[in-house]
Design an enzyme around this catalytic site. Structure first.
Site, PDB file in Angstrom:
ATOM      1  N   ARG A  94       0.892  -1.224   0.050  1.00  0.00           N
ATOM      2  CA  ARG A  94      -0.008   0.058   0.158  1.00  0.00           C
ATOM      3  C   ARG A  94       0.849   1.254   0.008  1.00  0.00           C
ATOM      4  O   ARG A  94       1.478   1.445   1.079  1.00  0.00           O
ATOM      5  CB  ARG A  94      -0.848  -0.078   1.204  1.00  0.00           C
ATOM      6  CG  ARG A  94      -1.872   1.208   1.432  1.00  0.00           C
ATOM      7  CD  ARG A  94      -2.447   1.197   2.732  1.00  0.00           C
ATOM      8  NE  ARG A  94      -3.712   0.105   2.669  1.00  0.00           N
ATOM      9  CZ  ARG A  94      -4.250  -0.151   4.012  1.00  0.00           C
ATOM     10  NH1 ARG A  94      -3.944   0.671   5.098  1.00  0.00           N
ATOM     11  NH2 ARG A  94      -4.947  -0.953   4.034  1.00  0.00           N
ATOM     12  N   SER A 124     -12.645  -3.679  -0.308  1.00  0.00           N
ATOM     13  CA  SER A 124     -12.777  -3.583   0.806  1.00  0.00           C
ATOM     14  C   SER A 124     -14.542  -3.339   1.140  1.00  0.00           C
ATOM     15  O   SER A 124     -15.243  -2.626   0.259  1.00  0.00           O
ATOM     16  CB  SER A 124     -12.285  -1.971   1.461  1.00  0.00           C
ATOM     17  OG  SER A 124     -10.969  -2.150   1.377  1.00  0.00           O
ATOM     18  N   LYS A 155      -5.798   5.404  10.707  1.00  0.00           N
ATOM     19  CA  LYS A 155      -6.623   6.083   9.736  1.00  0.00           C
ATOM     20  C   LYS A 155      -7.910   6.575  10.136  1.00  0.00           C
ATOM     21  O   LYS A 155      -8.371   5.667  10.849  1.00  0.00           O
ATOM     22  CB  LYS A 155      -6.431   5.848   8.243  1.00  0.00           C
ATOM     23  CG  LYS A 155      -7.128   4.606   7.795  1.00  0.00           C
ATOM     24  CD  LYS A 155      -6.993   4.253   6.358  1.00  0.00           C
ATOM     25  CE  LYS A 155      -7.888   3.033   6.125  1.00  0.00           C
ATOM     26  NZ  LYS A 155      -7.754   2.577   4.583  1.00  0.00           N
TER      27      LYS A 155
END
Length: 206
Positions: A33, A102, A131
């Site tokens: 990522r 997701s 996050k």
């Protein structure tokens, strides 16, 4: 019949060097990522991640950058719900790349299932500081409900998962458990991979 994921643990990392380090320790499914990188550096990091994955027997998942995934030949691409708005899913499939999506809500799960994903991720299972999340923690009970709905599609649990919590997710119905901090922010990340592998091993006789 859906293809099982190659591992029950799924580290998420932010540089190619982690693919090598965690792959050496036995991780076989790793997501790369990458955020906020210039194009040239981004392409270089992805190519290096692919190189390290192949060197260490790792199935590599690239987050977001589906065009580069097609160009470079990545194993899997992982997309968020907003990415589904713009990604060329036909091109991804034509390139032979598997797809993970997701989800955080029932409506997002329905949308994910409409694109026939190769795995579905549900999160955050527990609160996460990595996050800001607009969704409340999902809890392990939702993993059970999600698995009942998706059947043979692999289910990945993510968000606030630690070594101690990983077996709880598997017991609730997840096929695979994913984390960022509990791997790459540990004092000995390679030992952590081995501990996760031991904690999530399939019991003998199953």
């Amino acid at each position: 019949m859906n293809t099982p994921l190659p591992s029950r643990i799924y580290p998420v990392v932010d540089t190619a060097q982690w693919v090598a380090r965690l792959g050496q320790a036995g991780a076989r499914l790793i997501q790369l990522r990458l955020k906020d990188m210039a194009d040239e550096a981004l392409h270089h990091e992805i190519r290096e991640g692919i190189r390290q994955a192949r060197a260490h027997g790792v199935t590599l998942v690239l987050n977001d950058y589906w065009r580069i995934a097609i160009a470079e030949g990545v194993d899997y691409i992982h997309l968020g719900q907003e990415d589904l708005d713009t990604a060329d899913l036909s091109a991804i499939r034509a390139a032979g790349i598997r797809l993970g999506v997701s989800t955080h809500s029932d409506s997002e799960l329905e949308r994910a299932l409409s694109v026939a994903p190769d795995y579905v991720a549900l999160g955050p299972v527990w609160p996460t500081k990595l996050k800001k999340m607009p969704w409340a923690p999902q809890g392990t009970g939702k993993l059970t409900r999600w698995k009942q709905r998706i059947g043979t599609i692999p289910l990945v649990a993510i968000g606030g998962i630690t070594l101690e919590r990983a077996p709880l997710c598997l017991a609730a119905g997840a096929d695979c458990v994913s984390a960022v901090s509990d791997f790459i922010r540990m004092p000995d990340p390679q030992a952590q991979v081995k501990a996760w592998l031991a904690a999530t091993a399939v019991p003998a006789g199953m």
